[in-house]
Structures are given as C-alpha cells and as structure tokens.
Design a protein around this motif. Structure first.
Motif, PDB file in Angstrom:
ATOM      1  N   ILE A  30     -16.266 -36.850  22.008  1.00  0.00           N
ATOM      2  CA  ILE A  30     -15.840 -37.199  20.348  1.00  0.00           C
ATOM      3  C   ILE A  30     -14.944 -35.780  19.769  1.00  0.00           C
ATOM      4  O   ILE A  30     -14.146 -35.976  19.102  1.00  0.00           O
ATOM      5  N   GLY A  31     -15.660 -34.750  19.819  1.00  0.00           N
ATOM      6  CA  GLY A  31     -15.350 -33.541  19.372  1.00  0.00           C
ATOM      7  C   GLY A  31     -13.909 -33.071  19.659  1.00  0.00           C
ATOM      8  O   GLY A  31     -13.004 -32.724  19.129  1.00  0.00           O
ATOM      9  N   ASP A  32     -14.001 -32.996  21.019  1.00  0.00           N
ATOM     10  CA  ASP A  32     -12.349 -32.564  21.671  1.00  0.00           C
ATOM     11  C   ASP A  32     -11.347 -33.631  21.426  1.00  0.00           C
ATOM     12  O   ASP A  32     -10.284 -33.177  21.193  1.00  0.00           O
ATOM     13  N   ALA A  33     -11.724 -34.726  21.443  1.00  0.00           N
ATOM     14  CA  ALA A  33     -10.797 -35.836  21.082  1.00  0.00           C
ATOM     15  C   ALA A  33     -10.099 -35.671  19.812  1.00  0.00           C
ATOM     16  O   ALA A  33      -9.073 -35.750  19.337  1.00  0.00           O
ATOM     17  N   GLN A  34     -11.168 -35.329  19.037  1.00  0.00           N
ATOM     18  CA  GLN A  34     -10.756 -35.125  17.274  1.00  0.00           C
ATOM     19  C   GLN A  34     -10.031 -33.955  17.082  1.00  0.00           C
ATOM     20  O   GLN A  34      -9.052 -33.861  16.432  1.00  0.00           O
ATOM     21  N   GLU A  35     -10.480 -32.890  18.025  1.00  0.00           N
ATOM     22  CA  GLU A  35      -9.339 -31.642  17.989  1.00  0.00           C
ATOM     23  C   GLU A  35      -8.042 -31.632  18.614  1.00  0.00           C
ATOM     24  O   GLU A  35      -7.197 -31.018  17.916  1.00  0.00           O
ATOM     25  N   LEU A  36      -8.207 -32.476  19.550  1.00  0.00           N
ATOM     26  CA  LEU A  36      -6.788 -32.619  20.106  1.00  0.00           C
ATOM     27  C   LEU A  36      -5.993 -33.460  19.317  1.00  0.00           C
ATOM     28  O   LEU A  36      -4.782 -33.148  18.770  1.00  0.00           O
ATOM     29  N   LYS A  37      -6.393 -34.583  18.427  1.00  0.00           N
ATOM     30  CA  LYS A  37      -5.712 -35.363  17.575  1.00  0.00           C
ATOM     31  C   LYS A  37      -5.186 -34.252  16.518  1.00  0.00           C
ATOM     32  O   LYS A  37      -4.178 -34.571  16.022  1.00  0.00           O
ATOM     33  N   GLU A  38      -6.042 -33.414  16.058  1.00  0.00           N
ATOM     34  CA  GLU A  38      -5.576 -32.565  14.859  1.00  0.00           C
ATOM     35  C   GLU A  38      -4.536 -31.596  15.332  1.00  0.00           C
ATOM     36  O   GLU A  38      -3.553 -31.324  14.702  1.00  0.00           O
ATOM     37  N   ILE A  39      -4.670 -30.913  16.833  1.00  0.00           N
ATOM     38  CA  ILE A  39      -3.466 -30.221  17.046  1.00  0.00           C
ATOM     39  C   ILE A  39      -2.112 -30.996  17.393  1.00  0.00           C
ATOM     40  O   ILE A  39      -1.042 -30.534  16.983  1.00  0.00           O
ATOM     41  N   ARG A  40      -2.538 -32.047  17.918  1.00  0.00           N
ATOM     42  CA  ARG A  40      -1.165 -33.202  17.991  1.00  0.00           C
ATOM     43  C   ARG A  40      -0.394 -33.407  16.564  1.00  0.00           C
ATOM     44  O   ARG A  40       0.880 -33.394  16.581  1.00  0.00           O
TER      45      ARG A  40
END
Length: 264
Positions: free
Chosen positions: A153-163
């Motif tokens: 969940i944390g990685d998916a959220q951080e990737l979303k923010e980066i994108r």
C-alpha cells in the motif's frame, strides 16, 4: 511553525498519528476486510505481502486498540532527548546535523538518521527544513514494472504521488504497463495502436523503441502473439559455445561436430 507540545507516544511532532500507528491501523483494516470476504490467512498474506505470523496477529486481535498498545509503547533511545529537540525546534533550529550534535553532547548514542526520522516522522510529514527524500530511480522502475495488486500500500501510494508530480513519467509508466499487458495476454494485434499512442507523447526514448519495433514489426507481432519462443534454440547455441571454448581455440569444425554429437 509547528509547535511541539508534550510528547504523545501515538503522535508525531506535528500532532499527526505516528507512522507506525498509521501503518498498524491501515494493515488491521486491510486484514479484517479480507477476512470478512472469506479469504484465508495465507491468501491475505500473499495479497498484502505480509508474513503469515503478522497476518495471524492482525486477524486474532480483538480490536485495533490491542495492537496499538504495543505500537505506541515502544521504547526509543531518543525518548530522553525529545524535550530538548522540541525546545530547539520551537526556537527555530531546523538544522538536523546541528540538532544531532547537540543531543550527542547530552549523551545521545544514536546517529543522525535517528534524529532525522523522528523529526520527519513519516515521508508525508513535510516538516520545514526537513526535505522529503526522493525515491531511488531503480526503486521507482521496480514499482512501475510490478503489477499494482502486488505492490504494498505504501509503495503504491508513493508511486502514485511520483507519477502525479511528473507527467512524463506518468505517461511512460502507462505505456510500459500497457505493453506488459499486451505481452502477458499475447495480444500482438494491439502493437500498432500502442506504437501510435506512444508517438503522441513527448517521450524520445520510447520513440526510439517504436522506430526499432517498426523495422521488424511482423516478427515482433508474431513474438507477442505466439506461445512459442526461441528459448530452446538459444539454449542449444549456448551449449555449443561452451563446448567450443573447452577446445581452447584448437578444435576445428570436424572435431567440434564430433564432440557435440558424443555429448548429446
């Protein structure tokens, strides 16, 4: 400027839930939700990428409070020096190395990263003077190449923010995932449309890839559509090269042929 009040074990220096508390609440909700759907502990662990014992602990907990008691009462070598950090922060000192040196003079045995993590509290804290660390490029590439349902969940959220912060990276990630789906589903017929879609975005690296694919488009479409591969052929070629190298450059074609036939 954020104000540091009396230390609260469940909250960070901005008054928000500590990272450990937030993660505990998040995992508890995710595990309980999947239990309600009738999923097994093994399936839940695989889906959330958690150890089986961790899933069992979250599943057996009578309430979230039972888990938070352990989460918020953990001792830290920094506890004794937090009031000093709070005071210095309120005085306007946001220089982490300097704060670390000051508490070291008071006897703190830890490193600067311990102080930095405490003041930052979490990647989302956004404290003034504490810049948010950027994710390493290799890690971002791994996230993009991994299916969304297999990311934490944390990685998916951080990737979303980066994108969200980088439109070019968002477009590249979208094209990469579309190509991966095309490869996985063996839909080579979608390649022409995928290449046209790539060319509409300002992505020179992918434009070069498209140019290369078009030079041998029929073969690429066949490779994306067929269940057959050249793996067996490549394996035999590698084996023949190994046999040839064992001759140390002294084996002619006739001897090489005999050795290959004998060793088959």
């Amino acid at each position: 400027m954020p104000h540091f009040g009396p230390p609260d074990s469940s909250r960070d220096c901005l008054g928000r839930p500590r990272r450990l508390v937030a993660r505990t609440e998040e995992r508890y909700a995710a595990v309980q939700e999947r239990l309600a759907e009738g999923k097994s502990l093994t399936a839940i662990g695989r889906e959330l990428r958690l150890d089986h014992s961790t899933v069992r602990r979250f599943a057996r907990a009578a309430s979230i409070d039972e888990l938070l008691v352990k989460a918020v009462n953990r001792q830290s070598i920094l506890d004794k020096y937090k009031p000093c950090l709070h005071q210095r922060w309120n005085e306007g000192c946001h220089d982490i190395p300097r704060l670390h040196r000051e508490v070291r003079e008071l006897g703190f045995p830890g490193d600067v990263q311990t102080v930095r993590r405490y003041l930052r509290s979490s990647k989302e804290s956004g404290l003034p003077g504490v810049p948010r660390p950027a994710a390493r490029p290799r890690r971002v590439v791994r996230w993009i190449m991994t299916a969304l349902d297999r990311l934490t969940i944390g990685d998916a959220q951080e990737l979303k923010e980066i994108r969200t912060a980088c439109p070019h990276l968002d477009a590249a990630a979208r094209h990469v995932r579309d190509f991966a789906a095309m490869l996985h589903d063996r839909r080579g017929d979608l390649l022409p449309g995928w290449m046209d879609c790539v060319l509409t975005d300002d992505l020179p690296a992918l434009h070069s890839l498209v140019a290369g694919l078009r030079r041998d488009q029929d073969a690429v479409v066949a490779g994306l559509s067929s269940s057959w591969s050249s793996g067996q052929v490549e394996g035999q070629v590698t084996r023949i090269k190994l046999i040839k190298r064992k001759g140390y450059g002294r084996a002619n074609l006739d001897l090489l042929r005999k050795r290959i036939l004998v060793m088959t």
